[in-house]
Motif scaffolding. Structure first.
Motif, PDB file in Angstrom:
ATOM      1  N   LEU A  20       0.815  -1.221   0.000  1.00 13.31           N
ATOM      2  CA  LEU A  20       0.000   0.000   0.000  1.00 13.31           C
ATOM      3  C   LEU A  20       0.845   1.267   0.000  1.00 13.31           C
ATOM      4  N   ASN A  21       2.180   1.114   0.152  1.00 10.65           N
ATOM      5  CA  ASN A  21       3.087   2.263   0.147  1.00 10.65           C
ATOM      6  C   ASN A  21       2.727   3.280   1.236  1.00 10.65           C
ATOM      7  N   VAL A  22       2.838   2.845   2.500  1.00  8.67           N
ATOM      8  CA  VAL A  22       2.556   3.741   3.618  1.00  8.67           C
ATOM      9  C   VAL A  22       3.734   4.688   3.814  1.00  8.67           C
ATOM     10  N   ASP A  23       3.559   5.696   4.686  1.00 14.07           N
ATOM     11  CA  ASP A  23       4.637   6.663   4.884  1.00 14.07           C
ATOM     12  C   ASP A  23       5.804   6.001   5.612  1.00 14.07           C
ATOM     13  N   GLN A  24       7.001   6.552   5.397  1.00 12.79           N
ATOM     14  CA  GLN A  24       8.230   5.932   5.893  1.00 12.79           C
ATOM     15  C   GLN A  24       8.285   5.855   7.406  1.00 12.79           C
ATOM     16  N   LEU A  25       7.734   6.850   8.092  1.00 12.09           N
ATOM     17  CA  LEU A  25       7.799   6.866   9.546  1.00 12.09           C
ATOM     18  C   LEU A  25       7.055   5.683  10.140  1.00 12.09           C
ATOM     19  N   LEU A  26       5.856   5.403   9.645  1.00 11.46           N
ATOM     20  CA  LEU A  26       5.081   4.273  10.154  1.00 11.46           C
ATOM     21  C   LEU A  26       5.796   2.960   9.871  1.00 11.46           C
ATOM     22  N   PHE A  27       6.326   2.810   8.677  1.00 15.98           N
ATOM     23  CA  PHE A  27       7.009   1.562   8.316  1.00 15.98           C
ATOM     24  C   PHE A  27       8.209   1.326   9.214  1.00 15.98           C
ATOM     25  N   ILE A  28       9.028   2.359   9.424  1.00 17.77           N
ATOM     26  CA  ILE A  28      10.248   2.179  10.207  1.00 17.77           C
ATOM     27  C   ILE A  28       9.926   1.996  11.682  1.00 17.77           C
ATOM     28  N   LEU A  29       8.830   2.563  12.160  1.00 16.33           N
ATOM     29  CA  LEU A  29       8.432   2.358  13.549  1.00 16.33           C
ATOM     30  C   LEU A  29       8.059   0.898  13.805  1.00 16.33           C
TER      31      LEU A  29
END
Length: 302
Positions: A20-29
């Protein structure tokens, strides 16, 4: 049991995030929490399983020894492979480079376990070093082949684990024994425990960011919103690491109790995967988190 069941494995969630290509901050968290959480859980489990809870000082020393030894094994072997690439000029031979990286994963795990450390932690830190320094010695063709092979093998391994968990979970439900009840109770308790841990630590992280980042521009403060925290709570799935650890319980555990713990772990893995793994996309939409075209591709975290 608490130490082994606390390791999170959000494989399906991260796969959905990537799709879904979520924002980088959420993915890295979510990704970062799972990596650090697993390392701590494995170290704690190994120490408690070997030393018990008799002496807390001895337990802390054992945890430090297992963790530092595993990190040393992983980093040392990664440096050795990188030096092989550099001086052996293996980057010009895609087939040899791909096979070397693939075999190094199993070799690192085996060496870590042989030395009575954690093979999983050794592989984790081995991959961190390899990801940073091995790529520059590989051709673009080698990088593409290696990335494809590792992703496919990882997907195959996850599929086999979840297939096995599903089958064993069905047997655990059909038996209607204490393992089923323990699994349901543990699932509810872990959800509550994640609320108690994720939200206070998220607010503490924001407080620290405000104190040390007063002079940073607003677009670089990267505060963790309550939506991110809810999604982190939602991403606390369990998986292969918990299953591996529960099978490593020592002989000091009664076989009947060990069987119940194994059934409970299977039930928890399947239940979380069905409830939370399948509802990741819906949860992202309900929370209004950016994904797809809504994400700014030019934005960077650092």
């Amino acid at each position: 049991f608490a130490s082994l069941i606390s390791s999170v494995d959000p494989v399906s969630t991260l796969a959905t995030f990537g799709h879904l290509n979520v924002d980088q901050l959420l993915f890295i968290l979510v990704f970062g929490e799972s990596q650090i959480n697993d390392a701590v859980a494995i170290t704690l489990f190994r120490s408690v399983n070997d030393e018990g809870l008799g002496s807390m000082l001895k337990l802390a020393g054992s945890m430090l020894w297992v963790f530092s030894g595993s990190v040393a094994v992983g980093v040392s072997l990664a440096m050795l492979v990188v030096l092989m690439f550099r001086f052996g000029k293996m980057g010009s031979s895609p087939a040899h480079a791909v096979l070397t990286i693939f075999v190094s994963c199993f070799f690192t795990f085996s060496v870590g376990e042989l030395l009575s450390f954690s093979g999983m932690i050794a592989v984790l830190f081995n991959s961190i070093v390899m990801g940073s320094y091995a790529g520059v010695h590989l051709s673009s063709e080698s990088m593409a082949l290696t990335s494809f092979l590792l992703k496919q093998m990882s997907s195959l391994a996850d599929t086999l684990i979840f297939l096995c968990s599903g089958v064993m979970g069905v047997f655990a439900v059909m038996s209607k024994g204490r393992g089923l009840k323990l699994g349901l109770f543990s699932s509810a308790f872990c959800l509550l425990a994640r609320v108690v841990s994720v939200f206070p630590l998220g607010f503490l992280s924001n407080l620290i960011k405000r104190c040390v980042g007063k002079h940073l521009p607003k677009e670089r403060d990267h505060m963790i919103s309550w939506r991110h925290l809810v999604m982190m709570w939602h991403s606390g799935l369990r998986g292969g690491i918990s299953l591996v650890l529960v099978t490593e319980l020592g002989d000091w555990v009664d076989p009947a109790i060990k069987s119940e713990m194994l059934d409970a772990t299977f039930v928890m893995v399947v239940l979380y995967l069905l409830v939370f793994g399948s509802s990741t996309g819906l949860m992202l939409k309900c929370l209004g988190l950016p994904m797809g075209d809504q994400v700014d591709e030019t934005a960077t975290l650092y």
